[in-house]
Design an enzyme around this catalytic site. Structure first.
Site, PDB file in Angstrom:
ATOM      1  N   ASP A  46     -72.893 -95.127 -14.232  1.00  0.00           N
ATOM      2  CA  ASP A  46     -71.539 -95.355 -13.278  1.00  0.00           C
ATOM      3  C   ASP A  46     -71.667 -96.799 -12.341  1.00  0.00           C
ATOM      4  O   ASP A  46     -70.889 -97.299 -11.905  1.00  0.00           O
ATOM      5  CB  ASP A  46     -71.574 -94.044 -12.510  1.00  0.00           C
ATOM      6  N   ASN A 118     -65.519 -96.294  -4.693  1.00  0.00           N
ATOM      7  CA  ASN A 118     -66.020 -94.927  -4.392  1.00  0.00           C
ATOM      8  C   ASN A 118     -65.703 -94.661  -2.846  1.00  0.00           C
ATOM      9  O   ASN A 118     -65.062 -93.691  -2.754  1.00  0.00           O
ATOM     10  CB  ASN A 118     -67.322 -94.686  -5.070  1.00  0.00           C
ATOM     11  N   ALA A 156     -61.355 -90.889  -6.815  1.00  0.00           N
ATOM     12  CA  ALA A 156     -62.190 -91.007  -7.777  1.00  0.00           C
ATOM     13  C   ALA A 156     -63.824 -91.136  -7.311  1.00  0.00           C
ATOM     14  O   ALA A 156     -64.775 -90.662  -7.985  1.00  0.00           O
ATOM     15  CB  ALA A 156     -62.014 -92.703  -8.342  1.00  0.00           C
ATOM     16  N   THR A 159     -66.443 -87.244  -5.863  1.00  0.00           N
ATOM     17  CA  THR A 159     -67.849 -86.331  -6.493  1.00  0.00           C
ATOM     18  C   THR A 159     -69.041 -87.122  -6.410  1.00  0.00           C
ATOM     19  O   THR A 159     -69.961 -86.585  -7.154  1.00  0.00           O
ATOM     20  CB  THR A 159     -67.206 -85.921  -8.056  1.00  0.00           C
ATOM     21  N   SER A 164     -72.113 -84.758  -2.253  1.00  0.00           N
ATOM     22  CA  SER A 164     -73.526 -84.657  -1.765  1.00  0.00           C
ATOM     23  C   SER A 164     -73.489 -84.436  -0.506  1.00  0.00           C
ATOM     24  O   SER A 164     -74.643 -83.603   0.303  1.00  0.00           O
ATOM     25  CB  SER A 164     -74.523 -86.013  -2.085  1.00  0.00           C
TER      26      SER A 164
END
Length: 259
Positions: A46, A118, A156, A159, A164
């Site tokens: 990623d 992100n 996107a 997650t 977290s």
């Protein structure tokens, strides 16, 4: 012209596994230099995919990407295999992703603008907790958040760090961003908010000299910020390609059922 017939570039991270996979693919398929490509095959994890997307944003030449996982998590990647690559690209589902736009102003008056696919995170720099004021659409909604930090995540990216930090998972197409505190101390009962993605969010560091705060847009860190404005940049669309049985929207949905 089918997707498989379009000029395709092959990029790989510098890990041993990705380099070996690149060599194997080059023996089986023809690829063109990136400057001549109309789409990209990316090999890595990623982090490498985000690095590749940011490279395209910087160059303002944005191409569809079909990623194959040769990293650790690979949430944004497809399964690695050599066989049937052209057929997989032809059958792939395309997902459009709009990045966040971070505009940070430091205590010295420097202004830094950077995209984030992100999340944008604000984090305390010292042992002192951060004191942060939060405004949404020019209205102060939280006068003082005492915390280790706070972040804004796209669907996107919901997650990743957001999850977290106990933030919510956002389905693609929800037209929302997640506003999530990181280890909040005051107010204790505030667990974050869902914000319509056409709204703008402004963070102001309270007493940034005594309680310095950094801002991180994906992989770029800006130290000692005074204000950070975050909004969704609708002028940019990134295209991620996924195998139909490993589509991003399904992955995000199913993450909600993983204990």
């Amino acid at each position: 012209m089918t997707a498989a017939e379009r000029p395709t570039a092959l990029l790989a991270s510098d890990t041993e596994a990705a380099q070996q996979a690149e060599a194997e693919l080059r023996r089986s398929y023809n690829f063109v230099p990136l400057a001549e490509a109309e789409q990209i095959i990316a090999l890595g994890g990623d982090g490498f995919l985000l690095h590749t997307l940011h490279g395209m944003l910087k160059g303002r030449r944005i191409l569809p990407i079909f990623g194959m996982n040769l990293g650790t998590v690979g949430f944004l990647m497809n399964e690695w295999q050599v066989e049937g690559l052209r057929e997989r690209v032809d059958a792939a589902r395309a997902f459009k992703v709009a990045p966040l736009r971070m505009e940070a102003v430091t205590v010295d008056g420097e202004r830094i603008v950077h995209p984030a696919i992100n999340e944008v995170s604000l984090l305390r720099e010292t042992r002192q907790t951060a004191w942060i004021e939060i405004s949404v659409n020019d209205r102060v909604v939280l006068p003082q958040l005492v915390c280790d930090g706070v972040l804004v995540a796209t669907p996107a990216g919901s997650t990743a760090y957001n999850l977290s930090a106990q933030g919510p998972i956002l389905p693609l197409g929800s037209n929302l961003v997640a506003l999530t505190p990181i280890s909040p101390f005051r107010p204790r009962r505030w667990h974050g908010a869902l914000i319509p993605d056409e709204f703008s969010i402004l963070f102001r560091a309270i007493d940034p000299t005594k309680r310095p705060v950094s801002a991180v847009a994906d992989q770029l860190e800006v130290r000692e910020v005074e204000t950070v404005a975050v909004s969704v940049d609708r002028s940019i669309e990134l295209t991620l390609l996924f195998d139909p049985d490993h589509a991003l929207d399904e992955r995000i949905t199913m993450e909600q059922f993983i204990a």
